[in-house]
Design a protein around this motif. Structure first.
Motif, short mmCIF file in Angstrom:
data_model
loop_
_atom_site.label_atom_id
_atom_site.label_comp_id
_atom_site.label_asym_id
_atom_site.label_seq_id
_atom_site.Cartn_x
_atom_site.Cartn_y
_atom_site.Cartn_z
N ALA A 1 0.71 -1.22 0.23
CA ALA A 1 0.00 -0.03 -0.04
C ALA A 1 0.70 1.40 0.03
O ALA A 1 0.65 2.18 -0.88
CB ALA A 1 -0.96 -0.08 1.19
N LEU A 2 1.97 1.25 0.88
CA LEU A 2 2.93 2.31 0.90
C LEU A 2 3.40 2.72 -0.50
O LEU A 2 3.42 3.92 -1.09
CB LEU A 2 3.96 2.14 1.68
N LYS A 3 3.95 1.56 -1.42
CA LYS A 3 4.29 1.83 -2.66
C LYS A 3 3.32 2.36 -3.50
O LYS A 3 3.46 3.35 -4.28
CB LYS A 3 4.64 0.43 -3.14
N GLU A 4 1.93 1.85 -3.54
CA GLU A 4 0.85 2.36 -4.29
C GLU A 4 0.55 3.69 -3.93
O GLU A 4 0.16 4.54 -4.85
CB GLU A 4 -0.25 1.43 -4.01
N LEU A 5 0.92 4.31 -2.62
CA LEU A 5 0.47 5.70 -2.32
C LEU A 5 1.83 6.61 -2.76
O LEU A 5 1.78 7.64 -2.30
CB LEU A 5 0.52 5.78 -0.94
N GLY A 6 2.62 5.96 -3.32
CA GLY A 6 4.15 6.62 -3.85
C GLY A 6 4.83 7.01 -2.54
O GLY A 6 5.70 8.02 -2.86
N ARG A 7 4.95 6.31 -1.48
CA ARG A 7 5.81 6.79 -0.28
C ARG A 7 6.89 6.11 -0.43
O ARG A 7 7.24 5.24 -1.25
CB ARG A 7 5.08 6.29 1.30
N LEU A 8 7.93 6.90 0.19
CA LEU A 8 9.54 6.32 0.03
C LEU A 8 9.96 5.65 1.08
O LEU A 8 11.00 5.31 1.11
CB LEU A 8 10.32 7.78 -0.21
N HIS A 9 9.15 5.24 2.11
CA HIS A 9 9.38 4.71 3.32
C HIS A 9 8.67 3.14 3.34
O HIS A 9 7.60 3.13 2.78
CB HIS A 9 9.34 5.49 4.64
N THR A 10 9.24 2.40 3.93
CA THR A 10 8.88 0.98 4.43
C THR A 10 7.74 1.14 5.61
O THR A 10 7.67 2.04 6.37
CB THR A 10 9.50 -0.03 4.72
N ALA A 11 6.88 0.09 5.84
CA ALA A 11 5.98 -0.03 6.97
C ALA A 11 7.02 -0.01 8.23
O ALA A 11 7.06 0.83 9.21
CB ALA A 11 5.24 -1.16 6.95
N GLN A 12 8.39 -0.94 8.32
CA GLN A 12 9.17 -0.81 9.40
C GLN A 12 9.82 0.47 9.44
O GLN A 12 10.12 0.69 10.60
CB GLN A 12 10.08 -1.99 9.07
N GLU A 13 10.24 1.06 8.32
CA GLU A 13 10.85 2.44 8.41
C GLU A 13 10.03 3.61 9.26
O GLU A 13 10.33 4.27 9.88
CB GLU A 13 11.43 3.20 7.26
N ALA A 14 8.59 3.18 8.88
CA ALA A 14 7.37 4.26 9.53
C ALA A 14 7.51 3.92 11.09
O ALA A 14 7.37 4.72 11.95
CB ALA A 14 6.46 4.17 9.05
N LEU A 15 7.58 2.57 11.31
CA LEU A 15 7.50 2.03 12.88
C LEU A 15 8.70 2.42 13.70
O LEU A 15 8.62 2.94 14.79
CB LEU A 15 7.24 0.66 12.99
N ASP A 16 9.98 2.57 12.94
CA ASP A 16 11.27 3.03 13.57
C ASP A 16 10.89 4.49 13.68
O ASP A 16 11.55 4.78 14.96
CB ASP A 16 12.38 2.95 12.44
#
Ligand SMILES: C[S@@+](CC[C@H](N)C(=O)[O-])C[C@H]1O[C@@H](n2cnc3c(N)ncnc32)[C@H](O)[C@@H]1O
Ligand code: SF4
Length: 250
Positions: free
Chosen positions: A139-154
C-alpha cells in the motif's frame, strides 16, 4: 506561509500555523501546497521571510497569548533545527507564548533521525505528527511513499523516545482494502499510538495523478458502501480502544 487563528476561544487561545511547502517527492494523492526542489532550499532566506510575515501578522493581531504552534507542510522535518528555532524565537518576540504551549512539527518517516529530533526538541518543539499512512509495504508503494512500514514504525519509536506527545497519520479506504485488513492494520497502529491518531479516508483530489488514474479506471477505490463499512470499522475499533473520535473538515 504563516497564519494565525483565534478560533472560538478568544484571545487566550491563539494558534499560529507556519507552512513549510517542500517535500522530497510529491505523493500522487496529495494536493497540499507542497513542492519538490532538486536544488537545496535556501533556509536562511525562508527564515527571513517567515520573520517578516510573523511581524506583519502580529501587527494585525497584537497582544495575544499563543497556546498552540503548528509547523505543517509539506515536510517541515526537512528543515534544519536552527530554522525551526528561528521561527519559534520570532513568534516569541512578537506575542506572549503560554508556558504550556503545544508546539507540533509534522514529519515524514523518510526524514526522521534521532539527532534531528533532539535538535527540534532543543529548539522548543514538544510534539511531532508523523505521516505513517499505512503499515503495509504494498500500500505504501501504491501511495508513492518513499518509506517502508518498518521504517515508519522506527520513526514512531524515535518520536516516542524524544517527545512525550506524538501522533501519526494513516490513510484508509485504499484500493482493494477490506474491513478485516483495515481492522488488523488499525489495531497494530493503536499498539504504537499515544493519545492521538489522525485517520483519513483516501480522497481523490482534482488535478492529482490519482485523479487521472481514477478517471481512466486504473485506480479503483472503495465504493460508498465499502467506504462506509471501512468508516464504521474505524469508529468501532477506536471507540473500543477508548479513543474519543473527533471529526475535522480538513
Ligand atoms: C500534508 S501531509 C503532512 C505529513 C507529511 N508531509 C507526510 O506526508 O509524511 C498531512 C496528511 O494529510 C493526509 N492526506 C493528504 N492527502 C490526502 C488525500 N488525498 N486523502 C487522504 N489523506 C490525505 C496524509 O495522511 C498526510 O499525512
Ligand atoms: S503527503 Fe506529505 S510528503 Fe506527500 S506530497 Fe503531501 S505533504 Fe508531501
Amino acid at each position: 506561509m504563516v497564519s494565525a487563528d483565534t478560533p472560538t476561544f478568544g484571545v487566550q487561545n491563539f494558534g499560529v500555523y507556519v507552512h513549510w511547502p517542500f517535500c522530497l517527492s510529491k505523493c500522487p494523492y496529495c494536493d497540499f501546497n507542497s513542492h519538490v526542489r532538486h536544488a537545496a532550499v535556501d533556509e536562511d532566506r525562508f527564515l527571513r521571510a517567515f520573520k517578516t510575515e510573523i511581524a506583519s501578522t502580529a501587527a494585525r493581531a497584537p497582544g495575544r497569548l499563543v497556546s498552540s504552534i503548528f509547523l505543517g507542510g509539506g515536510t517541515p522535518s526537512l528543515m534544519q533545527p536552527a530554522t525551526v528555532g528561528g521561527i519559534l524565537d520570532a513568534i516569541g518576540k512578537h506575542w506572549t507564548v503560554a508556558p504550556d504551549v503545544e508546539v507540533t512539527l509534522e514529519a515524514n518517516p523518510t526524514s526522521v533521525e534521532a539527532t534531528r529530533f533532539r535538535g527540534y526538541r532543543a529548539a522548543g518543539v514538544n510534539r511531532v505528527s508523523l505521516g505513517v499512512q499505512a503499515l503495509d509495504d504494498g500500500a505504501l508503494k501504491e501511495l508513492g511513499r518513499l518509506h517502508t512500514a518498518q521504517e515508519a514504525l522506527d520513526a514512531v519509536a524515535v518520536a516516542r523516545a524524544n517527545f512525550e506527545r506524538y501522533s501519526f497519520d494513516l490513510i484508509y479506504a485504499r484500493p482493494r482494502q477490506t474491513p478485516q485488513a483495515w481492522a488488523d492494520e488499525l489495531k497494530r497502529a493503536l499498539a504504537q499510538a499515544a493519545e492521538h491518531l489522525s485517520l483519513y479516508q483516501l480522497t481523490i483530489e482534482p488535478e492529482t495523478p490519482f485523479a487521472t488514474l481514477h478517471a481512466a479506471g486504473k485506480l479503483i477505490i472503495p465504493d460508498d458502501d465499502n467506504a462506509r463499512a471501512l468508516y464504521d470499522t474505524t469508529q468501532d475499533i477506536c471507540t473500543r480502544a477508548s479513543l474519543p473520535v473527533r471529526f475535522s473538515a480538513s
